[in-house]
Write a protein that holds these residues in place. Structure first.
Motif, PDB file in Angstrom:
ATOM      1  N   ARG A  18     -31.022  30.401  -3.527  1.00 47.88           N
ATOM      2  CA  ARG A  18     -30.985  31.783  -3.059  1.00 47.88           C
ATOM      3  C   ARG A  18     -30.912  31.835  -1.532  1.00 47.88           C
ATOM      4  N   ARG A  19     -31.438  30.788  -0.902  1.00 44.23           N
ATOM      5  CA  ARG A  19     -31.446  30.754   0.556  1.00 44.23           C
ATOM      6  C   ARG A  19     -31.054  29.353   1.030  1.00 44.23           C
ATOM      7  N   ILE A  20     -30.181  29.324   2.030  1.00 49.01           N
ATOM      8  CA  ILE A  20     -29.651  28.075   2.569  1.00 49.01           C
ATOM      9  C   ILE A  20     -29.748  28.131   4.084  1.00 49.01           C
ATOM     10  N   PHE A  21     -30.133  27.008   4.679  1.00 45.95           N
ATOM     11  CA  PHE A  21     -30.224  26.923   6.143  1.00 45.95           C
ATOM     12  C   PHE A  21     -29.370  25.765   6.626  1.00 45.95           C
ATOM     13  N   GLU A  22     -28.605  26.016   7.701  1.00 50.93           N
ATOM     14  CA  GLU A  22     -27.773  24.970   8.298  1.00 50.93           C
ATOM     15  C   GLU A  22     -28.225  24.668   9.726  1.00 50.93           C
ATOM     16  N   PHE A  23     -28.469  23.396  10.002  1.00 51.68           N
ATOM     17  CA  PHE A  23     -28.674  22.931  11.368  1.00 51.68           C
ATOM     18  C   PHE A  23     -27.315  22.522  11.913  1.00 51.68           C
ATOM     19  N   GLY A  24     -26.646  23.434  12.568  1.00 51.91           N
ATOM     20  CA  GLY A  24     -25.305  23.180  13.077  1.00 51.91           C
ATOM     21  C   GLY A  24     -24.263  23.696  12.101  1.00 51.91           C
ATOM     22  N   ALA A  56     -16.822  31.760  12.880  1.00 53.69           N
ATOM     23  CA  ALA A  56     -17.468  31.669  11.573  1.00 53.69           C
ATOM     24  C   ALA A  56     -17.661  33.044  10.968  1.00 53.69           C
ATOM     25  N   ARG A  57     -18.078  33.996  11.785  1.00 50.93           N
ATOM     26  CA  ARG A  57     -18.256  35.367  11.297  1.00 50.93           C
ATOM     27  C   ARG A  57     -16.930  35.936  10.771  1.00 50.93           C
ATOM     28  N   GLU A  58     -15.866  35.674  11.494  1.00 53.38           N
ATOM     29  CA  GLU A  58     -14.553  36.187  11.080  1.00 53.38           C
ATOM     30  C   GLU A  58     -14.142  35.604   9.737  1.00 53.38           C
ATOM     31  N   TYR A  59     -14.292  34.288   9.581  1.00 57.11           N
ATOM     32  CA  TYR A  59     -13.892  33.663   8.325  1.00 57.11           C
ATOM     33  C   TYR A  59     -14.758  34.142   7.155  1.00 57.11           C
ATOM     34  N   LEU A  60     -16.073  34.189   7.341  1.00 55.78           N
ATOM     35  CA  LEU A  60     -16.950  34.605   6.249  1.00 55.78           C
ATOM     36  C   LEU A  60     -16.742  36.074   5.901  1.00 55.78           C
ATOM     37  N   THR A  61     -16.427  36.882   6.876  1.00 55.63           N
ATOM     38  CA  THR A  61     -16.130  38.293   6.611  1.00 55.63           C
ATOM     39  C   THR A  61     -14.864  38.420   5.783  1.00 55.63           C
ATOM     40  N   ARG A  62     -13.852  37.661   6.137  1.00 60.16           N
ATOM     41  CA  ARG A  62     -12.600  37.702   5.381  1.00 60.16           C
ATOM     42  C   ARG A  62     -12.792  37.232   3.945  1.00 60.16           C
ATOM     43  N   GLY A  63     -13.729  36.309   3.747  1.00 62.26           N
ATOM     44  CA  GLY A  63     -13.999  35.823   2.399  1.00 62.26           C
ATOM     45  C   GLY A  63     -14.895  36.748   1.591  1.00 62.26           C
ATOM     46  N   GLY A  64     -15.446  37.776   2.239  1.00 63.99           N
ATOM     47  CA  GLY A  64     -16.329  38.711   1.549  1.00 63.99           C
ATOM     48  C   GLY A  64     -17.781  38.272   1.541  1.00 63.99           C
ATOM     49  N   TYR A  65     -18.163  37.365   2.457  1.00 61.01           N
ATOM     50  CA  TYR A  65     -19.512  36.798   2.445  1.00 61.01           C
ATOM     51  C   TYR A  65     -20.371  37.237   3.632  1.00 61.01           C
ATOM     52  N   ASP A  66     -19.894  38.151   4.436  1.00 62.55           N
ATOM     53  CA  ASP A  66     -20.603  38.512   5.654  1.00 62.55           C
ATOM     54  C   ASP A  66     -22.006  39.050   5.380  1.00 62.55           C
ATOM     55  N   GLU A  67     -22.186  39.761   4.267  1.00 61.70           N
ATOM     56  CA  GLU A  67     -23.499  40.334   3.961  1.00 61.70           C
ATOM     57  C   GLU A  67     -24.542  39.261   3.663  1.00 61.70           C
ATOM     58  N   LEU A  68     -24.085  38.078   3.276  1.00 56.09           N
ATOM     59  CA  LEU A  68     -25.014  36.985   2.983  1.00 56.09           C
ATOM     60  C   LEU A  68     -25.466  36.255   4.237  1.00 56.09           C
ATOM     61  N   ALA A  69     -24.654  36.322   5.277  1.00 55.49           N
ATOM     62  CA  ALA A  69     -24.808  35.435   6.425  1.00 55.49           C
ATOM     63  C   ALA A  69     -25.717  36.013   7.507  1.00 55.49           C
ATOM     64  N   ARG A  70     -26.472  35.120   8.128  1.00 56.06           N
ATOM     65  CA  ARG A  70     -27.251  35.430   9.323  1.00 56.06           C
ATOM     66  C   ARG A  70     -26.733  34.487  10.407  1.00 56.06           C
ATOM     67  N   TYR A  71     -26.198  35.051  11.466  1.00 47.68           N
ATOM     68  CA  TYR A  71     -25.560  34.255  12.510  1.00 47.68           C
ATOM     69  C   TYR A  71     -26.524  34.091  13.679  1.00 47.68           C
ATOM     70  N   GLU A  72     -26.977  32.872  13.894  1.00 47.77           N
ATOM     71  CA  GLU A  72     -27.988  32.595  14.907  1.00 47.77           C
ATOM     72  C   GLU A  72     -27.388  31.735  16.019  1.00 47.77           C
ATOM     73  N   LEU A  73     -27.254  32.339  17.203  1.00 44.70           N
ATOM     74  CA  LEU A  73     -26.741  31.624  18.366  1.00 44.70           C
ATOM     75  C   LEU A  73     -27.899  30.950  19.092  1.00 44.70           C
ATOM     76  N   GLY A  74     -27.794  29.635  19.274  1.00 44.29           N
ATOM     77  CA  GLY A  74     -28.848  28.914  19.979  1.00 44.29           C
ATOM     78  C   GLY A  74     -29.262  27.660  19.252  1.00 44.29           C
ATOM     79  N   ASP A  75     -30.323  27.059  19.729  1.00 50.50           N
ATOM     80  CA  ASP A  75     -30.836  25.800  19.199  1.00 50.50           C
ATOM     81  C   ASP A  75     -31.386  26.006  17.790  1.00 50.50           C
ATOM     82  N   ALA A  76     -30.874  25.236  16.839  1.00 49.48           N
ATOM     83  CA  ALA A  76     -31.307  25.376  15.444  1.00 49.48           C
ATOM     84  C   ALA A  76     -32.790  25.084  15.284  1.00 49.48           C
ATOM     85  N   LEU A  77     -33.322  24.157  16.088  1.00 51.67           N
ATOM     86  CA  LEU A  77     -34.732  23.800  15.973  1.00 51.67           C
ATOM     87  C   LEU A  77     -35.647  24.911  16.486  1.00 51.67           C
ATOM     88  N   GLU A  78     -35.129  25.771  17.330  1.00 49.05           N
ATOM     89  CA  GLU A  78     -35.880  26.951  17.740  1.00 49.05           C
ATOM     90  C   GLU A  78     -35.691  28.075  16.720  1.00 49.05           C
TER      91      GLU A  78
END
Length: 226
Positions: free
Chosen positions: A57-63, A96-118
């Motif tokens: 239900r929830r996925i996190f990506e480091f990078g 990434a936002r553009e591609y995921l929006t075109r695929g219909g997945y933008d509502e699922l995504a949280r776009y975090e700019l910055g250090d993944a460890l923070e």
């Protein structure tokens, strides 16, 4: 750089993998044109399968780069799922936002700019699937940060577990077999330290798979120390 799969085997794996859509085909073409490193379709299809088999239900990506692995993940998530992308490059994250929006997945995504460890400090668990694919010398830090947030039955996947541009495979092999070779660079040492860490953790079972540039898949088998 070591070649993990022969060109013929890679073609075979791609031929039997799930079909990609037009957006993924465009993302593959972009990677080829720009020389941008991605997990590739062989690993991408496997990541999506992992998300399905864990009922993620929830996925996190480091990078996250320009969203290639995230796009593969997204189709496996439910409509109320959450996919956290992290990236230090604002242009790549916007792509990434553009591609995921075109695929219909933008509502699922949280776009975090910055250090993944923070970023991970701002999120509570659980995350059923985690992808570690950022600076190799920080893989252990990523594992330690996300470990308490992965439930039993969840998986952590580390990309470039065998090879990548800066990784010295012969030295990496010696390290994982217990030797201590000379002149090991930071990235190679980082991967070796990560593999040693996850293999020694009694709450996880880890295997290395020769897909893409090698992935290490760590499955949480029990809920021990947090």
């Amino acid at each position: 750089m070591v070649t993990i799969l022969s060109p013929e085997v890679s073609r075979f794996v791609r031929a039997v993998a799930p079909d990609s859509d037009a957006v993924l085909a465009e993302m593959d073409a972009y990677a080829d044109e720009e020389g941008f490193p991605t997990v590739g379709p062989e690993v991408g299809a496997f990541l999506r399968l992992l998300a399905r088999t864990t009922d993620a239900r929830r996925i996190f990506e480091f990078g996250s780069g320009y969203g290639y692995s995230a796009y593969w993940f997204a189709e496996a998530l439910p409509d109320d799922g959450e996919l956290v992308l992290t990236e230090v490059d604002a242009d790549e994250l916007e792509l990434a936002r553009e591609y995921l929006t075109r695929g219909g997945y933008d509502e699922l995504a949280r776009y975090e700019l910055g250090d993944a460890l923070e970023t991970i400090d701002r999120y509570d668990g659980p995350f059923e699937v985690v992808l570690i694919d950022h600076q190799k010398h920080r893989y252990v830090e990523a594992f330690e940060a996300i470990r308490p947030k992965v439930p039993v039955g969840g998986v952590i996947v580390a990309d470039n577990a065998m090879t990548a541009g800066p990784i010295q495979f012969e030295q990496l092999l010696e390290l994982v077999e217990g030797a201590d070779p000379d002149d090991v660079n930071e990235d190679t040492r980082g991967i070796a330290d990560y593999l040693e860490t996850v293999r020694a953790d009694p709450d996880f079972e880890t295997v290395a798979l020769p897909l893409g540039e090698g992935i290490a898949v760590s499955y949480r088998v029990r809920d021990g120390m947090s």
